[in-house]
Write an enzyme that holds these catalytic residues in place. Structure first.
Site, mmCIF file in Angstrom:
data_model
loop_
_atom_site.group_PDB
_atom_site.id
_atom_site.type_symbol
_atom_site.label_atom_id
_atom_site.label_comp_id
_atom_site.label_asym_id
_atom_site.label_seq_id
_atom_site.Cartn_x
_atom_site.Cartn_y
_atom_site.Cartn_z
ATOM 1 N N GLU A 40 0.856 -1.200 0.000
ATOM 2 C CA GLU A 40 0.000 0.000 0.000
ATOM 3 C C GLU A 40 0.886 1.243 0.000
ATOM 4 O OE1 GLU A 40 -2.756 -0.135 3.228
ATOM 5 O OE2 GLU A 40 -3.563 -2.082 2.588
ATOM 6 N N SER B 195 7.570 -2.294 3.193
ATOM 7 C CA SER B 195 8.264 -3.279 4.035
ATOM 8 C C SER B 195 7.488 -3.503 5.340
ATOM 9 C CB SER B 195 9.672 -2.787 4.365
ATOM 10 O OG SER B 195 10.392 -2.532 3.190
ATOM 11 N N GLU C 127 8.995 -8.557 -3.223
ATOM 12 C CA GLU C 127 8.931 -9.718 -2.303
ATOM 13 C C GLU C 127 9.940 -9.585 -1.165
ATOM 14 O OE1 GLU C 127 8.333 -13.657 -3.959
ATOM 15 O OE2 GLU C 127 7.646 -12.711 -5.811
ATOM 16 N N GLY D 39 30.842 -2.511 -23.272
ATOM 17 C CA GLY D 39 31.192 -1.126 -23.592
ATOM 18 C C GLY D 39 29.960 -0.344 -24.043
ATOM 19 N N GLY D 40 30.124 0.538 -25.009
ATOM 20 C CA GLY D 40 29.030 1.406 -25.452
ATOM 21 C C GLY D 40 27.829 0.633 -25.949
ATOM 22 N N ILE E 29 31.595 -4.906 -19.956
ATOM 23 C CA ILE E 29 32.373 -5.656 -20.956
ATOM 24 C C ILE E 29 31.878 -5.342 -22.364
ATOM 25 C CG2 ILE E 29 32.834 -8.007 -21.831
ATOM 26 C CD1 ILE E 29 33.033 -8.881 -18.852
ATOM 27 N N THR F 205 12.722 -6.401 0.319
ATOM 28 C CA THR F 205 13.986 -5.831 -0.170
ATOM 29 C C THR F 205 15.170 -6.619 0.400
ATOM 30 O OG1 THR F 205 14.168 -4.357 1.724
ATOM 31 C CG2 THR F 205 12.960 -3.503 -0.199
#
Ligand SMILES: Cc1cc2nc3c(=O)[nH]c(=O)nc-3n(C[C@H](O)[C@H](O)[C@H](O)COP(=O)(O)OP(=O)(O)OC[C@H]3O[C@@H](n4cnc5c(N)ncnc54)[C@H](O)[C@@H]3O)c2cc1C
Length: 386
Positions: free
Chosen positions: A127, A132, A362, A338-339, A336, A364
């Site tokens: 809600e 939590s 479900e 990269g761009g 790995i 944190t």
């Protein structure tokens, strides 16, 4: 296909056939689906996936409470389509409370069509002021003769607006806090239940807000005893948390595969990236984290499948570790690549956007750590008392 050798000792013989079956189904029916262009398309595709999974019988492990089966399915689906994984996950989350505590009549009305892929489930606990802190729940279910009348708002609800029914938690005695909650099955078309609005994520995942205003359901729609709703909710979460970890492993495995292929193919400074030790270190760490995550996930599921009374600790470790590890693995894969790794239509960028929510929903990571620490401290206290 999940890495079965790593977890073979924790699986039964039948799981090998299940793993092959879901891998073939996913390659044939899920992987070719287009990436949804927007929230509307994701909602449409989610319903389509729900029907496909049901027609092929993939929800059966939910009803059979075969959690290792559910983990294998989530791992495989998540690697190909985080949306398909979410569809499966919500069928489990919304359906398991009925499997565990529903009458035969509720089972016939909702679980039979759910298993066939004709009814979509949703699980409505969160809600605006109770995330939590579930005990702060303000949605109330007031007893009125043979009925309950629900009033309140639920937010951040997966499948809101596209579900056929909602498994709803509401206070039947607000003075008792988390010990005064009950759980109900509410059909999506119940008078007084309204889909308020969609909440749009950066990854395809139907999410939204629903509200109850004088929404009347018969007392027979209550799951389990009055005021025992939190116990039921926590049992369901305990059982299914390992499967969130499995989804994380699926996304991480896909990211690792993409990173490995790219590192072998891409040449810089006259040689493949894979020959640079800094890249090798990343790959080694990714694979090691993933293997450790898998072992924790399948240990928790195995404990539940063998009938352990509670798997709270194992499930919290599995979910907490696997989702955090998957985030690191996907992030390393992006690095790995990269761009190319941050281009919106690249698989690792899509995984980057999808994996983030697993550390939140479900329970944190912080809540998982509190659960683990509480158990450790309780056990240490028991030792001292003895
Ligand atoms: C993609 C997605 C799908 C979801 N689907 C559903 C669904 O289908 N049904 C449903 O009911 N809910 C769903 N949720 C909601 C989810 O369960 C909540 O977001 C989650 O429980 C956290 O609640 P919150 O967002 O209100 O954060 P809060 O509880 O406000 O927490 C915010 C931060 O504070 C930290 N925090 C809170 N309390 C403590 C504490 N005691 N100690 C240390 N740190 C603390 C948290 O760890 C977090 O980092 C979904 C969420 C997402 C993102």
């Amino acid at each position: 296909m999940p890495d079965l050798p790593t977890v073979r000792a924790l699986l039964d013989d039948r799981h090998a056939a299940l793993a092959t079956g879901i891998a073939e189904f996913t390659a044939r029916e899920i992987a070719p689906l287009p990436n949804p262009a927007d929230d509307g398309a994701a909602r449409h595709q989610a319903r389509d996936i729900m029907a496909r999974l049901g027609a092929a019988g993939w929800y059966r492990p939910i009803a059979e409470q075969d959690l290792r089966g559910c983990c294998l399915i989530r791992e495989t689906l998540a690697a190909a389509s985080p949306l398909a994984d979410a569809v499966f996950a919500l069928q489990a989350l919304g359906g398991l409370p009925i499997v565990l505590a529903g009458s035969e009549e509720l089972g016939r009305r909702w679980i039979t069509p759910l298993l066939a892929g004709r009814a979509m489930a949703s699980f409505a606990m969160t809600e605006p002021d109770a995330g939590s802190d579930v005990g702060a729940m303000a949605t109330i279910a007031r007893r009125d003769g043979p009925d309950y009348v629900l009033d309140g708002t639920k937010t951040l609800i997966s499948n809101a607006g596209i579900a056929d029914f909602y498994t709803v938690f509401a206070a039947t005695d607000r003075s008792r806090g988390s010990r005064g909650l009950s759980c109900f099955v509410v059909p999506a078309d119940a008078p007084g239940l309204r889909f308020v609005k969609p909440l749009v994520l950066s990854a395809p995942h139907p999410l939204g807000e629903i509200a109850f205003a004088d929404c009347r359901v018969p007392a027979t729609a209550r799951l389990g005893a009055e005021h025992e709703g939190l116990r039921l909710g926590l049992t369901v979460l305990d059982r299914l948390r390992a499967t969130v970890g499995a989804a994380a492993c699926g996304m991480a495995q896909r990211a690792l595969s993409e990173a490995l292929a790219h590192a072998r193919r891409r040449r810089q400074f006259g040689k493949p990236l894979a020959e640079f030790q800094l890249v090798q270190q990343k790959l080694a760490r990714m694979a090691t984290d993933l293997a450790a995550a898998r072992l924790l996930v399948y240990r928790a599921a195995w404990e539940a499948d063998r009938g352990a009374a509670r798997v709270t600790l194992e499930a919290a470790m599995a979910k907490g570790f696997a989702t955090e590890a998957a985030q690191r693995i996907v992030d390393d894969a992006v690095q790995i690549l990269g761009g190319r790794g941050v281009l919106a239509d690249h698989p690792v960028d899509r995984l980057y956007r999808s994996v983030r929510a697993l550390r939140i929903y479900e329970g944190t990571t912080e809540i998982q750590h509190l659960v683990i620490a509480r158990r450790l401290l309780d056990e240490a206290g028991e030792g001292e008392d003895a």
